[in-house]
Write an enzyme that holds these catalytic residues in place. Structure first.
Site, PDB file in Angstrom:
ATOM      1  N   ALA A  30       0.831  -1.205   0.000  1.00  0.00           N
ATOM      2  CA  ALA A  30       0.000   0.000   0.000  1.00  0.00           C
ATOM      3  C   ALA A  30       0.866   1.255   0.000  1.00  0.00           C
ATOM      4  CB  ALA A  30      -0.940  -0.010   1.207  1.00  0.00           C
ATOM      5  N   GLY A  62      -0.455 -16.582  -1.729  1.00  0.00           N
ATOM      6  CA  GLY A  62      -1.495 -17.055  -2.647  1.00  0.00           C
ATOM      7  C   GLY A  62      -1.631 -16.228  -3.899  1.00  0.00           C
ATOM      8  N   GLY A  63      -1.855 -14.919  -3.766  1.00  0.00           N
ATOM      9  CA  GLY A  63      -1.974 -14.102  -4.948  1.00  0.00           C
ATOM     10  C   GLY A  63      -2.927 -12.941  -4.802  1.00  0.00           C
ATOM     11  N   GLU A 128      -9.453 -19.876  -4.805  1.00  0.00           N
ATOM     12  CA  GLU A 128      -9.264 -19.919  -3.353  1.00  0.00           C
ATOM     13  C   GLU A 128     -10.624 -19.952  -2.685  1.00  0.00           C
ATOM     14  OE1 GLU A 128      -6.665 -16.698  -2.218  1.00  0.00           O
ATOM     15  OE2 GLU A 128      -4.889 -17.908  -2.604  1.00  0.00           O
ATOM     16  N   ASP A 223       0.629   0.046  14.941  1.00  0.00           N
ATOM     17  CA  ASP A 223       1.034   1.410  15.328  1.00  0.00           C
ATOM     18  C   ASP A 223       0.165   2.473  14.650  1.00  0.00           C
ATOM     19  OD1 ASP A 223       3.150   0.081  16.565  1.00  0.00           O
ATOM     20  OD2 ASP A 223       4.463   0.351  14.834  1.00  0.00           O
ATOM     21  N   HIS A 244      -6.244 -17.352  10.002  1.00  0.00           N
ATOM     22  CA  HIS A 244      -6.019 -18.220   8.848  1.00  0.00           C
ATOM     23  C   HIS A 244      -6.089 -19.659   9.327  1.00  0.00           C
ATOM     24  CE1 HIS A 244      -4.504 -20.049   5.264  1.00  0.00           C
ATOM     25  NE2 HIS A 244      -4.575 -18.884   4.650  1.00  0.00           N
ATOM     26  N   ARG A 290     -12.989 -18.544   5.318  1.00  0.00           N
ATOM     27  CA  ARG A 290     -11.943 -18.821   6.306  1.00  0.00           C
ATOM     28  C   ARG A 290     -12.461 -18.947   7.733  1.00  0.00           C
ATOM     29  NH1 ARG A 290      -6.963 -15.086   4.102  1.00  0.00           N
ATOM     30  NH2 ARG A 290      -6.521 -16.499   2.385  1.00  0.00           N
ATOM     31  N   HIS A 351      -4.316 -13.593  11.361  1.00  0.00           N
ATOM     32  CA  HIS A 351      -3.754 -13.403  10.025  1.00  0.00           C
ATOM     33  C   HIS A 351      -4.017 -12.015   9.451  1.00  0.00           C
ATOM     34  CE1 HIS A 351      -2.371 -14.565   6.098  1.00  0.00           C
ATOM     35  NE2 HIS A 351      -3.558 -14.401   5.540  1.00  0.00           N
ATOM     36  N   ARG A 386     -12.789 -11.001   5.402  1.00  0.00           N
ATOM     37  CA  ARG A 386     -12.146 -10.710   4.116  1.00  0.00           C
ATOM     38  C   ARG A 386     -12.174 -11.928   3.198  1.00  0.00           C
ATOM     39  NH1 ARG A 386      -6.157 -11.128   2.388  1.00  0.00           N
ATOM     40  NH2 ARG A 386      -6.150 -12.691   4.014  1.00  0.00           N
ATOM     41  N   SER A 391      -6.717  -8.488  -0.268  1.00  0.00           N
ATOM     42  CA  SER A 391      -6.047  -7.417   0.483  1.00  0.00           C
ATOM     43  C   SER A 391      -4.850  -6.820  -0.239  1.00  0.00           C
ATOM     44  CB  SER A 391      -5.665  -7.881   1.881  1.00  0.00           C
ATOM     45  OG  SER A 391      -5.047  -9.114   1.821  1.00  0.00           O
ATOM     46  N   LEU A 392      -4.093  -7.625  -0.972  1.00  0.00           N
ATOM     47  CA  LEU A 392      -3.041  -6.996  -1.781  1.00  0.00           C
ATOM     48  C   LEU A 392      -3.724  -6.042  -2.767  1.00  0.00           C
ATOM     49  CD1 LEU A 392      -0.714 -10.059  -2.552  1.00  0.00           C
ATOM     50  CD2 LEU A 392      -0.229  -8.173  -1.005  1.00  0.00           C
TER      51      LEU A 392
HETATM   52  C1  LIG Z   1       1.871 -14.908   5.431  1.00  0.00           C
HETATM   53  C2  LIG Z   1       0.870 -14.018   4.762  1.00  0.00           C
HETATM   54  C3  LIG Z   1       0.324 -14.380   3.542  1.00  0.00           C
HETATM   55  C4  LIG Z   1      -0.608 -13.558   2.912  1.00  0.00           C
HETATM   56  N1  LIG Z   1      -1.080 -13.900   1.673  1.00  0.00           N
HETATM   57  C5  LIG Z   1      -1.891 -13.037   1.009  1.00  0.00           C
HETATM   58  C6  LIG Z   1      -2.288 -13.282  -0.335  1.00  0.00           C
HETATM   59  O1  LIG Z   1      -1.903 -14.271  -0.932  1.00  0.00           O
HETATM   60  N2  LIG Z   1      -3.094 -12.374  -0.938  1.00  0.00           N
HETATM   61  C7  LIG Z   1      -3.543 -11.243  -0.314  1.00  0.00           C
HETATM   62  O2  LIG Z   1      -4.281 -10.453  -0.918  1.00  0.00           O
HETATM   63  N3  LIG Z   1      -3.163 -10.986   0.960  1.00  0.00           N
HETATM   64  C8  LIG Z   1      -2.352 -11.839   1.625  1.00  0.00           C
HETATM   65  N4  LIG Z   1      -1.963 -11.552   2.906  1.00  0.00           N
HETATM   66  C9  LIG Z   1      -2.394 -10.296   3.515  1.00  0.00           C
HETATM   67  C10 LIG Z   1      -1.598  -9.168   2.899  1.00  0.00           C
HETATM   68  O3  LIG Z   1      -0.266  -9.569   2.744  1.00  0.00           O
HETATM   69  C11 LIG Z   1      -1.638  -7.909   3.743  1.00  0.00           C
HETATM   70  O4  LIG Z   1      -2.928  -7.606   4.138  1.00  0.00           O
HETATM   71  C12 LIG Z   1      -1.105  -6.746   2.928  1.00  0.00           C
HETATM   72  O5  LIG Z   1       0.154  -7.081   2.419  1.00  0.00           O
HETATM   73  C13 LIG Z   1      -1.019  -5.492   3.757  1.00  0.00           C
HETATM   74  O6  LIG Z   1      -0.275  -4.556   3.039  1.00  0.00           O
HETATM   75  P1  LIG Z   1       0.013  -3.127   3.649  1.00  0.00           P
HETATM   76  O7  LIG Z   1       0.900  -2.433   2.708  1.00  0.00           O
HETATM   77  O8  LIG Z   1      -1.263  -2.513   4.035  1.00  0.00           O
HETATM   78  O9  LIG Z   1       0.773  -3.449   5.024  1.00  0.00           O
HETATM   79  P2  LIG Z   1       2.160  -4.218   5.275  1.00  0.00           P
HETATM   80  O10 LIG Z   1       2.589  -4.980   4.095  1.00  0.00           O
HETATM   81  O11 LIG Z   1       2.009  -4.959   6.545  1.00  0.00           O
HETATM   82  O12 LIG Z   1       3.188  -3.031   5.488  1.00  0.00           O
HETATM   83  C14 LIG Z   1       3.122  -2.208   6.625  1.00  0.00           C
HETATM   84  C15 LIG Z   1       4.379  -1.385   6.668  1.00  0.00           C
HETATM   85  O13 LIG Z   1       4.277  -0.380   7.671  1.00  0.00           O
HETATM   86  C16 LIG Z   1       5.479  -0.337   8.418  1.00  0.00           C
HETATM   87  N5  LIG Z   1       5.159   0.224   9.738  1.00  0.00           N
HETATM   88  C17 LIG Z   1       4.272  -0.251  10.640  1.00  0.00           C
HETATM   89  N6  LIG Z   1       4.255   0.543  11.728  1.00  0.00           N
HETATM   90  C18 LIG Z   1       5.148   1.539  11.505  1.00  0.00           C
HETATM   91  C19 LIG Z   1       5.596   2.656  12.255  1.00  0.00           C
HETATM   92  N7  LIG Z   1       5.150   2.911  13.492  1.00  0.00           N
HETATM   93  N8  LIG Z   1       6.513   3.477  11.711  1.00  0.00           N
HETATM   94  C20 LIG Z   1       7.026   3.235  10.477  1.00  0.00           C
HETATM   95  N9  LIG Z   1       6.644   2.175   9.730  1.00  0.00           N
HETATM   96  C21 LIG Z   1       5.721   1.346  10.231  1.00  0.00           C
HETATM   97  C22 LIG Z   1       5.936  -1.779   8.439  1.00  0.00           C
HETATM   98  O14 LIG Z   1       7.287  -1.882   8.781  1.00  0.00           O
HETATM   99  C23 LIG Z   1       5.633  -2.177   6.999  1.00  0.00           C
HETATM  100  O15 LIG Z   1       6.644  -1.727   6.152  1.00  0.00           O
HETATM  101  C24 LIG Z   1      -1.029 -12.364   3.546  1.00  0.00           C
HETATM  102  C25 LIG Z   1      -0.492 -12.009   4.777  1.00  0.00           C
HETATM  103  C26 LIG Z   1       0.459 -12.820   5.385  1.00  0.00           C
HETATM  104  C27 LIG Z   1       1.030 -12.405   6.706  1.00  0.00           C
END
Ligand SMILES: Cc1cc2nc3c(=O)[nH]c(=O)nc-3n(C[C@H](O)[C@H](O)[C@H](O)COP(=O)(O)OP(=O)(O)OC[C@H]3O[C@@H](n4cnc5c(N)ncnc54)[C@H](O)[C@@H]3O)c2cc1C
Length: 532
Positions: A30, A62-63, A128, A223, A244, A290, A351, A386, A391-392
């Protein structure tokens, strides 16, 4: 000043200041994608508390869900998402998600992301849980890594984007009803910096580290939601935590995810007696939503007095599994489990957090200048549960929306940011608290009483215990990341428990043993938490 507004005392006159048009907190899909979507004449700072590649996003296996098949459509994707959300999805947000999915995937491909293909040009699609069609595009079983690696390599080439690693966003700086920037802690120099900007985008991910067992990395301490709440933002749907169903259960590893795609390829769940059980719980069996699969596993574990069940994909041959699930195959093998011959021991773990900072479809919060996207945000696309692989996608679609928004919020060359220095003096005191122990105790309480199955007695107990910890640390002097994270975990645990206690029904991922039915008359609504 009350100690519930800022985690530290400070005088802005004494702190180094830097100005940016936009500050993004978080370097997952994001945060990085949003930075790429902001026009290049705006200068952007990405803050991330670890190195850039540490995030949930990188771990995604997964994707990404997108309706590309000729039998599929955004309408069908919409229907599946709404159904999984159990009556609480915001339909406007879901339409945006499904309609704008394909165009954002195209952009990923332009950035060089290589998804698996069938033939020369057609992206390979898998299925899925709770999807009525094959619509998950993937890059082997390391989709998140492929996407993040490519996005990060592109963002590093952008002259208008600066990346600041190992820098922890402590609190938002607000003046009146507007957000003016971020107070951050630089881990390398152990000093504070004030990043001033007209727009702050919270892309900090979720808060599954409130639980002892989770698929999430250490950074997922919520946070963003906590600092937004302290600044007056509204949080929504906090009680809905997705567990999960199939996380490796091995003495040396209880956080490695065995992707839903393994069940998508036909794997069966078996209890410790070797019996298949999912058809008794849902017509979609292993591919049920799920929450249903997690509760079924929990039930079977209780019935058989065991800590895990098994996933069986031994009917596929080794070559196929090595090619389709290279990471899972290799990881299982490193623990002595050959998935082409052995059942994989699995159990549910926290998860994904459906709730977060309440936003509209443009990422706007109730605080002027504060935006949120990705897992940190809650605009209602997931409702109470969800749909896998949405979510990606959410990070992409709503990151782009904020990218567009920047031009209308910040008119270049006009209206410089106004900021008046101020100081914060509260009544914090030094306290000798074993933080590691408190954190682990909170995680145990959340896992035991605010987990897959909840009831009033357990939730009240959790509320009392967490309030004790909350009161013990609320006036504590905070000196570094361990302290900040502990404060955030305790605050969010308190809010999750309150929300779970308030919702006297079962819906989606929130299951109350004492209120097992869904009650649309009373509860087809969101629970919102804010300081006001
Ligand atoms: C093992 C696993 C498998 C998954 N598989 C899938 C999938 O196949 N398909 C799918 O759609 N979703 C999947 N998900 C869910 C998906 O990965 C997440 O919901 C999504 O990546 C969230 O993206 P984001 O950018 O919002 O947050 P994140 O990717 O979690 O990034 C958050 C960022 O914020 C930073 N951060 C946090 N707090 C602070 C702070 N106080 N100060 C500075 N930086 C901070 C962190 O260091 C990190 O860089 C999976 C999740 C996991 C854990």
């Amino acid at each position: 000043m009350e100690t519930d507004r800022y985690l530290i005392d400070f005088d802005t006159k004494d702190i180094e200041k830097q100005c940016y048009d936009v500050v993004i907190i978080g370097s997952g899909i994001a945060g990085v994608y949003t930075a790429l979507e902001i026009p290049k004449d705006y200068n952007v700072l990405i803050l991330t508390k670890e190195t850039i590649e540490i995030s949930n996003s990188v771990l995604a296996q997964g994707g990404i869900a997108v309706s590309l098949d000729k039998d599929d459509s955004p309408g069908l994707h919409f229907k599946d998402t709404i159904k999984a959300g159990a009556g609480l999805c915001n339909e406007e947000s879901v339409w945006v998600l499904v309609n704008e999915a394909a165009q954002n995937i195209e952009t990923l491909c332009e950035y060089g992301v290589e998804f698996d293909k069938e033939g020369i040009n057609r992206l390979s699609l898998t299925r899925e849980g709770a999807h009525s069609k094959r619509r998950i595009i993937h890059a082997g079983d390391t989709t998140g890594k492929e996407v993040c690696d490519k996005l990060v390599s592109v963002v590093r080439t952008k002259e208008n984007v600066k990346i600041k690693e190992r820098t922890f966003a402590v609190d938002l700086i607000t003046e009146g009803d507007a957000c003016k920037g971020v107070l951050a802690y630089d881990e390398d120099t152990s000093s504070y910096i004030l990043y001033l900007s007209k727009m702050v985008i919270c892309a900090t991910g979720g808060f599954s580290k409130l639980y002892s067992y989770t698929t999430n990395p250490e950074v997922a301490t919520g946070d963003g939601a906590a600092l937004a709440y302290r600044a007056g933002a509204e949080l929504m749907d906090l009680e809905f935590i997705q567990f999960h169903p199939t996380v490796l259960f091995h003495p040396e590893n209880k956080s490695f995810l065995i992707s839903e795609a393994v069940r998508g390829e036909g794997a069966y769940l078996r209890n410790v007696n070797g019996e298949k059980f999912m058809p008794q719980y849902h017509e979609l069996a292993e591919l049920a939503p799920r929450d249903i699969v997690s509760r079924a596993i929990f039930n079977e574990m209780q019935k058989t007095k065991s800590s895990n069940v098994y996933l069986d994909i031994t009917f596929k041959d080794k070559e196929y599994l090595q090619k389709r699930f290279p990471k899972i195959y290799e990881t299982c093998l490193s623990y002595g489990i050959d998935m082409s011959k052995d059942y994989i021991p699995v159990a549910p773990a926290a998860h994904y957090c459906m709730g977060g900072i309440k936003t509209d479809i443009y990422g706007r919060t109730n605080i002027k200048g504060l935006y949120a996207c990705g897992e940190a945000a809650c605009n209602g696309i997931h409702g109470a549960n969800r749909l896998a692989s949405n979510s990606l996608l959410e990070g992409l679609v709503f990151g782009r929306k904020i990218g567009f928004e920047v031009q209308s919020v910040i008119k270049k060359g006009k209206e410089p940011l106004e900021f008046n220095d101020f100081s914060v003096k509260s009544k914090r005191v030094s306290k000798a608290i074993n933080k590691e122990e408190v954190k682990s105790e909170i995680q145990n309480i959340m896992t035991k009483y605010v987990g897959i199955i909840r009831d009033r007695g357990g939730l009240l107990y959790a509320k009392d215990k967490i309030n004790e910890y909350y009161n013990a640390v609320k006036d504590m002097e905070n000196h570094g990341i361990e302290d900040f994270e502990l404060q955030n975990i305790i605050l969010l645990s308190k809010l999750v428990v309150e929300s779970a206690l308030e919702r006297e029904e079962s819906r989606g991922a929130h299951y109350r043993m004492d209120f097992p039915e869904t009650n649309d008359v009373k509860w087809k609504k969101n629970i919102i938490k804010s300081k006001k």
